[in-house]
Design a protein around this motif. Sequence first.
Motif, short mmCIF file in Angstrom:
data_model
loop_
_atom_site.label_atom_id
_atom_site.label_comp_id
_atom_site.label_asym_id
_atom_site.label_seq_id
_atom_site.Cartn_x
_atom_site.Cartn_y
_atom_site.Cartn_z
N PRO A 121 75.23 50.64 94.41
CA PRO A 121 75.36 49.80 95.62
C PRO A 121 74.25 48.76 95.68
CG PRO A 121 75.56 52.14 96.16
CD PRO A 121 75.08 52.07 94.75
N ASN A 122 74.59 47.58 96.18
CA ASN A 122 73.62 46.49 96.22
C ASN A 122 72.39 46.81 97.05
OD1 ASN A 122 75.05 44.80 94.54
ND2 ASN A 122 76.05 43.69 96.20
N TRP A 123 72.61 47.27 98.27
CA TRP A 123 71.51 47.38 99.23
C TRP A 123 71.24 48.83 99.62
CZ3 TRP A 123 69.12 43.09 98.95
CH2 TRP A 123 69.81 41.90 98.77
N LYS A 124 71.46 49.74 98.70
CA LYS A 124 71.09 51.12 98.97
C LYS A 124 69.58 51.21 99.15
CE LYS A 124 71.64 55.79 97.12
NZ LYS A 124 72.11 56.60 95.97
N SER A 125 69.15 52.17 99.97
CA SER A 125 67.72 52.30 100.27
C SER A 125 66.92 52.39 98.98
CB SER A 125 67.48 53.54 101.13
OG SER A 125 66.11 53.66 101.44
N PRO A 126 65.93 51.50 98.79
CA PRO A 126 65.20 51.49 97.51
C PRO A 126 64.17 52.61 97.44
CG PRO A 126 64.29 49.85 98.98
CD PRO A 126 65.45 50.47 99.71
N GLY A 127 63.56 52.73 96.27
CA GLY A 127 62.51 53.72 96.09
C GLY A 127 61.18 53.19 96.59
N LEU A 128 60.10 53.76 96.07
CA LEU A 128 58.77 53.38 96.53
C LEU A 128 58.44 51.94 96.18
CD1 LEU A 128 56.74 56.58 95.58
CD2 LEU A 128 57.75 55.99 97.77
N ASP A 129 59.10 51.38 95.15
CA ASP A 129 58.78 50.00 94.77
C ASP A 129 59.44 48.97 95.68
OD1 ASP A 129 61.35 50.49 94.06
OD2 ASP A 129 61.21 49.64 92.04
N GLY A 130 60.41 49.39 96.50
CA GLY A 130 61.05 48.47 97.44
C GLY A 130 62.04 47.51 96.80
N LEU A 131 62.49 47.77 95.58
CA LEU A 131 63.37 46.85 94.86
C LEU A 131 64.81 47.39 94.92
CD1 LEU A 131 63.01 44.21 93.18
CD2 LEU A 131 63.08 45.66 91.15
N HIS A 132 65.71 46.59 95.49
CA HIS A 132 67.11 47.00 95.60
C HIS A 132 67.85 46.76 94.28
CE1 HIS A 132 65.84 46.06 99.76
NE2 HIS A 132 66.62 47.07 100.10
N HIS A 133 69.03 47.39 94.18
CA HIS A 133 69.87 47.21 92.99
C HIS A 133 70.38 45.77 92.87
CE1 HIS A 133 70.70 51.77 93.34
NE2 HIS A 133 69.81 51.54 92.40
N TYR A 134 70.44 45.07 94.00
CA TYR A 134 70.94 43.69 93.98
C TYR A 134 70.13 42.84 93.02
CZ TYR A 134 71.74 38.93 95.66
OH TYR A 134 72.01 37.59 95.73
N TRP A 135 68.82 43.04 92.99
CA TRP A 135 67.97 42.22 92.13
C TRP A 135 68.12 42.61 90.67
CZ3 TRP A 135 66.76 38.39 95.04
CH2 TRP A 135 66.55 38.59 96.39
N LEU A 136 68.36 43.87 90.39
CA LEU A 136 68.60 44.28 89.00
C LEU A 136 69.91 43.71 88.48
CD1 LEU A 136 67.46 48.02 89.15
CD2 LEU A 136 66.12 46.01 88.52
N LYS A 137 70.87 43.50 89.38
CA LYS A 137 72.13 42.88 88.97
C LYS A 137 71.96 41.38 88.75
CE LYS A 137 75.07 46.13 91.53
NZ LYS A 137 76.10 46.28 92.58
N GLY A 138 71.20 40.74 89.63
CA GLY A 138 71.05 39.29 89.53
C GLY A 138 70.17 38.85 88.38
N PHE A 139 69.06 39.55 88.17
CA PHE A 139 68.14 39.20 87.07
C PHE A 139 68.57 39.95 85.81
CE2 PHE A 139 65.08 38.88 90.81
CZ PHE A 139 65.36 37.55 90.99
N MET A 140 69.60 39.45 85.17
CA MET A 140 70.21 40.15 84.03
C MET A 140 69.31 40.18 82.79
SD MET A 140 74.16 38.83 84.36
CE MET A 140 73.65 37.10 84.40
N VAL A 141 68.32 39.28 82.72
CA VAL A 141 67.45 39.27 81.54
C VAL A 141 66.58 40.51 81.48
CG1 VAL A 141 67.42 36.77 81.39
CG2 VAL A 141 65.74 37.93 82.82
N CYS A 142 66.48 41.26 82.57
CA CYS A 142 65.66 42.46 82.57
C CYS A 142 66.35 43.66 81.94
CB CYS A 142 65.20 42.81 83.99
SG CYS A 142 66.51 43.51 85.04
N HIS A 143 67.66 43.58 81.70
CA HIS A 143 68.38 44.73 81.17
C HIS A 143 67.86 45.15 79.80
CE1 HIS A 143 72.01 43.61 83.93
NE2 HIS A 143 70.96 44.03 84.60
N ALA A 144 67.59 44.18 78.95
CA ALA A 144 67.08 44.50 77.61
C ALA A 144 65.71 45.15 77.68
CB ALA A 144 67.05 43.25 76.74
N VAL A 145 64.85 44.66 78.57
CA VAL A 145 63.51 45.24 78.70
C VAL A 145 63.59 46.66 79.26
CG1 VAL A 145 61.25 44.93 79.77
CG2 VAL A 145 62.57 42.94 79.04
N LEU A 146 64.45 46.89 80.24
CA LEU A 146 64.60 48.22 80.81
C LEU A 146 65.18 49.19 79.78
CD1 LEU A 146 65.94 47.39 84.39
CD2 LEU A 146 63.62 48.02 83.71
#
Length: 331
Positions: A305-330
């Motif tokens: 889900p896009n805006w599910k409650s984030p963890g301690l870092d405060g980063l939602h899934h929406y940003w992991l979907k939008g910044f696709m260049v991070c998938h290879a690093v992760l």
Amino acid sequence: MHRLFAELEPSVTVTEQNLADRVRYILRSNTFDVTELERLRREAVPSSGENAAAEDAAPQLAEQTANVDAAVNTPVVVDSNDDGTVAQELELEQMRSTLEEAIVETRSTLLENRPRLPRLALSKRNRAVVRALNPMLVTYLEASRDLCETDSILFGAALAVCRIIGAKLSTAVRATGQSSAIPAWGIRIEERIARARALIGRLICFRSGNTRPRIVRTVRMVFDGTNSDQKRLYKSLKRSIVSGTGPAPNQADMVAFWRSLWSEPVNHNEGSWTEVVASQCAGITPMDPVIITPDDVAEAVRRAPNWKSPGLDGLHHYWLKGFMVCHAVLA
């Protein structure tokens, strides 16, 4: 403005857009007051001893000042009729500068002091800003050393998007795993202390001669040990008395008892079923090593889900979907 700056500072290489962004930042942040800005404008005019040269420079300076004001007031524009790409009018240099500032700020901020990222509307303009910043993150992510630094870069990018589109950021401190609230066991102890203090107060009143019915009833319940609880009274009548009398074990016996359990090796006789299980597992092919690919990360993020409650870092899934260049690093 760019031509005048090139004449004044020929050793500094700067683009027209970057120069306009810097001027806009100085004016909006109120770094200098009106008097200081006017003094800087006068110093920037090339000095000339001839009045004619000064008169010729005045219209040019007025034109340049108008160009600066126009550049300062130019808004961020995204063509809503395209397929989500950023139009030419979008100020990429300003966005890059905002991204740099946000990442530097996030790296120097404690995890619990990060601002709360708001939920963004799924509009074309917001998606365009995210897509514009996506390729800019490649340089930062390639230099990332660990997962914490990667997370910091992504949070800084999300913070930059919110600032570019003008989203409201909450400055309230986010809750972390280490809460400052009193734990449950502490609350229970405080409640017991409060009840004990109330009971002691009534006993002192009874001892001083207070025979009111409420005080007498409390004293009677205390000495009965039931505290007006019938169930507890019946349990106390059925409870067997455990005698605490008798000699206590000496130290040598205690050490010998526990040493026989923990220190001395014991040979256990395994049952025959272990051999059966071992023979059945001998023909099982071991599982291949698990290799996580960028496609696996993209698929996992896509289903989240896009805006599910984030963890301690405060980063939602929406940003992991939008910044696709991070998938290879992760991965």
